[in-house]
Design a protein around this motif. Sequence first.
Motif, PDB file in Angstrom:
ATOM      1  N   LEU C  39    -111.461 -23.692 -22.330  1.00 54.70           N
ATOM      2  CA  LEU C  39    -111.698 -22.264 -22.155  1.00 54.70           C
ATOM      3  C   LEU C  39    -111.794 -22.027 -23.369  1.00 54.70           C
ATOM      4  O   LEU C  39    -112.470 -21.020 -23.868  1.00 54.70           O
ATOM      5  CB  LEU C  39    -109.687 -21.606 -22.109  1.00 54.70           C
ATOM      6  N   ARG C  44    -113.440 -18.536 -24.942  1.00 53.44           N
ATOM      7  CA  ARG C  44    -112.527 -17.793 -24.406  1.00 53.44           C
ATOM      8  C   ARG C  44    -111.069 -17.655 -25.200  1.00 53.44           C
ATOM      9  O   ARG C  44    -110.618 -16.546 -25.256  1.00 53.44           O
ATOM     10  CB  ARG C  44    -111.785 -17.736 -22.935  1.00 53.44           C
ATOM     11  N   THR C  58    -112.528 -12.299 -20.787  1.00 55.67           N
ATOM     12  CA  THR C  58    -113.710 -12.417 -19.265  1.00 55.67           C
ATOM     13  C   THR C  58    -113.515 -13.731 -18.110  1.00 55.67           C
ATOM     14  O   THR C  58    -113.156 -14.729 -18.733  1.00 55.67           O
ATOM     15  CB  THR C  58    -115.072 -12.434 -19.528  1.00 55.67           C
ATOM     16  N   PRO C  59    -113.186 -13.785 -16.975  1.00 58.37           N
ATOM     17  CA  PRO C  59    -113.058 -14.568 -15.908  1.00 58.37           C
ATOM     18  C   PRO C  59    -114.839 -15.719 -16.292  1.00 58.37           C
ATOM     19  O   PRO C  59    -115.285 -15.070 -16.312  1.00 58.37           O
ATOM     20  CB  PRO C  59    -112.908 -13.606 -14.553  1.00 58.37           C
ATOM     21  N   THR C  60    -113.640 -16.566 -16.267  1.00 56.31           N
ATOM     22  CA  THR C  60    -115.129 -18.201 -16.212  1.00 56.31           C
ATOM     23  C   THR C  60    -115.562 -18.569 -14.309  1.00 56.31           C
ATOM     24  O   THR C  60    -116.906 -19.222 -14.343  1.00 56.31           O
ATOM     25  CB  THR C  60    -114.257 -19.196 -16.737  1.00 56.31           C
ATOM     26  N   ASP C  66    -108.877 -18.980 -14.767  1.00 60.68           N
ATOM     27  CA  ASP C  66    -108.759 -17.589 -15.196  1.00 60.68           C
ATOM     28  C   ASP C  66    -107.874 -17.133 -14.947  1.00 60.68           C
ATOM     29  O   ASP C  66    -107.218 -16.556 -15.812  1.00 60.68           O
ATOM     30  CB  ASP C  66    -109.536 -16.512 -14.150  1.00 60.68           C
ATOM     31  N   ARG C  67    -106.638 -17.848 -13.625  1.00 58.76           N
ATOM     32  CA  ARG C  67    -105.418 -17.632 -13.749  1.00 58.76           C
ATOM     33  C   ARG C  67    -104.397 -17.560 -15.131  1.00 58.76           C
ATOM     34  O   ARG C  67    -103.567 -16.327 -15.945  1.00 58.76           O
ATOM     35  CB  ARG C  67    -104.294 -17.961 -12.318  1.00 58.76           C
ATOM     36  N   LEU C  69    -105.957 -17.936 -18.384  1.00 58.67           N
ATOM     37  CA  LEU C  69    -106.669 -17.062 -18.904  1.00 58.67           C
ATOM     38  C   LEU C  69    -105.852 -15.684 -18.787  1.00 58.67           C
ATOM     39  O   LEU C  69    -105.327 -14.979 -20.253  1.00 58.67           O
ATOM     40  CB  LEU C  69    -108.000 -16.854 -19.174  1.00 58.67           C
ATOM     41  N   VAL C  70    -105.340 -15.136 -17.553  1.00 61.78           N
ATOM     42  CA  VAL C  70    -105.137 -13.614 -17.539  1.00 61.78           C
ATOM     43  C   VAL C  70    -103.280 -14.095 -18.117  1.00 61.78           C
ATOM     44  O   VAL C  70    -103.509 -13.219 -18.952  1.00 61.78           O
ATOM     45  CB  VAL C  70    -104.645 -13.648 -15.919  1.00 61.78           C
TER      46      VAL C  70
END
Lengths: 492, 189, 391
Positions: C39, C44, C58-60, C66-67, C69-70
């Motif tokens: 990340l 990110r 923004t999703p990678t 991504d999960r 990161l959220v």
Amino acid sequence: MSRRASLWVGWIFATLVAVGVVLTWMTVGGDRKVLLAGEMTDAHHQIELACESCHAAPVFASAAAAKKALNKACRNCHEDELKDGDDSHPRKSFRNPRMAAYWEKLDARFCTSCHEEHRPEITLTGAVTVAADFCVACHSEGEQDVRKNRPSHAGLTFETCASAGCHNYHDNTALYADFLVDHADQPWLVPDPVHVLSARQRSQEPASEATLERADAMAPPDALNEQATLDHWAGSGHAAAGVNCAACHAPEVEAGAPLSDIEAAWVSAPPRTVCRDCHKVEARTFALGRHGMRQHPEVSGPRDATGSAVGDVLPEAIMAWLSDAPHPAHMTVREARVPMRGAAADQSLDCGTCHQPHAVDTKRAAVEACTSCHDDLHSRAYVGSPHHALWLAEVSGDAAAGTGVSCATCHMFKAKRRGRIVTSHNQNDGLRPNEKMIRPVCLDCHGLGFAIDALADDDLVAGNFRGRPTNHVESIEWAVRHAASADRDEDR
Amino acid sequence: MNPISRKLATLAVGVATAMSAASAAADEVPYSRVADMLYQVMSADREAYTRMVVQRLTVDEEVITASEHFEDDVALPLPAQMFRFGAELVADESEDFSYALLSLDPINKKNGPGTDLEREGLEFVVDNPGENFYGEEELGGERYFAAVYPDYAVSEACAICHNEHKDSPRTDIEVGDVMGGVVIRMLMD
Amino acid sequence: MLTFTEQLVLLLNDEDGAPLPIRHDVAACALTGAVLLDLAFDYRIDTDLDALVVHDPTPTGHPVLDRLLVRIADGSEALDTRTWIEVLSAEEGTAIRDETQANLVERGVLTVRKSRIPWVRSRRYPSRDGKTATEIRAEIANVLGSDEIPDPRDVALVSLLDACEILPEIFPRQEMDDVRPRIAQLRKMELIGREVAGAIADIERLVIQAVRARAAQFQRLLLVLSSVGCVAALAILLAPSVPVGEQFGANFLVDLWFDNVWRQWSGYVLLGLSGAALLAVLLMMVRPIVRLGGYNWWRLAHVVLGIGALLAVFVHTGFRLGTHLNAALMVCFLAALIFGGLAGICSNAAGPLRRMGVSPQMRTIPMRLHILALCPLPALLIVHVLVVYLY
């Protein structure tokens, strides 16, 4: 092969070799000293490498068979002694299955229940390896509860049964109740005290017609030149009994043979076995005590590896290494576990140690021979003691035969055998425990009560009986009281 | 071999012979019968010793006495002692059978009843004159057949000795009383 | 191109796709570190003094990244970087690995091979082409083996692998010794010119701290147990024997130390414990078995069994050293335990000892003596047992 692999292989190989070597020591021959699992008792330490004397069961025998064989071995050497002492707890009394309840408490069918070897830490006097209050096992409940059976014992605990001079587990020949009653009220010293058997032994001198003179000695000229030796012999019991030089130095030669035969068969230093040929009782009893137990016939000899399965396979050099070293035939002073004189350390115990081979002076053997090696308090205190004074008087001819008390008087029992008085050479016989001395020795001169008190007084024993006992063992009074109360019950 | 040991040996051999003969036939003969036969041998030997040795030499001929401390007193062993010596010799040699002379009122406490069955048997022969007692018990992990035979005060000597002995719990024994019992035990298959 | 996370997941398995013997919590830490590095490299996230900040939500395109990161961006958990590493390691470690493996299988990089043995539910994830994982290893080997200036991503990956002590699992010991200077050199390299340099350095530093903290817990435990064992063995050697009572009957200590049956029981328990301790060490050399718990658990088992054997020695002897051969056996056994304890102290207190000036060579001596003292034991034990049964 990698370094790691070769190390593993080397290690496994070394382990197998080491185990193999020790296993061979165990089963074939070789020095087994390293295998001793705990120091041996004072009683057996001098035969500690004669393992098979006791460990008599075959290799890999069951535990039960091994125990049986072990206990059989105890009896091989000690059974006669137990019989002589009228064993109060004989094994045969406990073999009846009705005694099964007692087997659980203390299994008296096996010597090893109370006497285990290799247990120095828990070994008490008499090689006992159970706690000193062991009587509690069977005599503290039910019909056998002595505290109920004997009012005099009501408040007693069990620590002192065997240590206070009242009871022994095996030998109570001088301590049983009726004997005590019969010997009550005796004075401490009887009038005209004489040790009867000693006196009788002194009187059985050899017939005078057999006596040999100095000039009668028949030996090679070299031997005849040893004047001191000749003098010793001429003054000895041997000469008095008509025993000429050849009897010991050429034992194979018939009596009356010419000098040439004697010279041909002459042995300048004859082995001890030559004594045994005539002095059978002495030799047999010598092997029963700690002086001579290495010669006891039941003590196993060194193992002969050549007779074993590997005997034919392995080279001679290896077989020699695998064979047991010859067991020492004699005990040495150095090996003794009681205090000994340092100067005597190299002495080994043989007939000649106490009886010089030519003088064979029993008077010297009875005192000086002992004190020249033994250096404990009791031995040191003998010289100058009342017993010693009596001995000196007897030896000097101022007092009658049997009135003196030498070391041998107390420690080497006399016995009547086929009309003659013989001396037991088992000097331990009266020491395990010392109450065994009362009947064969003490009572000839002393009253039973005094003897019991004196032998139970450790300080008095250490001081070689200079003075009177400070403690009193009440067993005689108790026995008399018990007998009297029974009489009263009867009268009622 | 001194006379006493010879006597003991004879007794032991006698009993052993009876035993071997008995065990050979044990398949057919019940334990109680084997015990009865053993008892007959013991009883006969004991009576023979009492009559032919003790009674004859001590009372009739008056050449020797019989004493509990026969060694110290240089005397004959008492018949009951002889019986026990035999029992001990057998116990030393054999595990197949054993016997003992016991009493509810023993002079020596070790000769009192040692097991429940012994007590039951000794009480039975006292309470049922002329009858024997038979039973089974387990001792030291083994099963035993046991028989108890009454032992009577057959002569004045028995009664006197037992009444006068300082350790005897009873002083009122009369000739003909049951003083105790012979217990014979056999290892069961 | 594979992400750090994917590379790490591949490296945590051996060539056959079976997991390497790496402690689960250490692997979880490393995987969390890999996710955060991914990340960070993708701009990110960033770190500041007291928080992990999401730059760009923004999703990678990578489901796992991504999960997480959220989750970080969610804002309901405002945590600093160190705490995030702890939380994600504990809660997401297994998920990161499982999901990444599943994703790689979906993408055709890995295949799944289930165990053929009934009731055994192990799975292996070998590379489909048999190459990918090997290529990553080769790449790392290349970075380690050359003096060229490497790609910053490679530097980051090597640093992460080194921090989590995964490198020794990938490369044989011999090679590791050769590349240590190079690793040290790589870890000192500044990721010059990268905006994320600070964040990556932070993440790596904190992952290292987290891993070390975990290792330290174990080390402390092993250190304490080793010290206890060492002192207790020394005490047995020096303490006088425990006296037995002088009363007849119900004398438990006499039974325990002088009765043949009791001593056989305690002896066999002692033998069993010693054998088990040896087995624990031997099993450490067998990779599939070490996978069951990682080295540390086996080391712990070894030390605990050693202490158990020490207790059994006491029960068997009551501090009695015996005589002759028995004394030799006892001394060897206690020496093995004492030096074993010292070896445990040396390996688990390496840092303090180094600071005290104890050289690495010195620190290996107790282990050598431990092994040396063990060498005669089997022979002595066999003879001891033989003597008991033959005499």
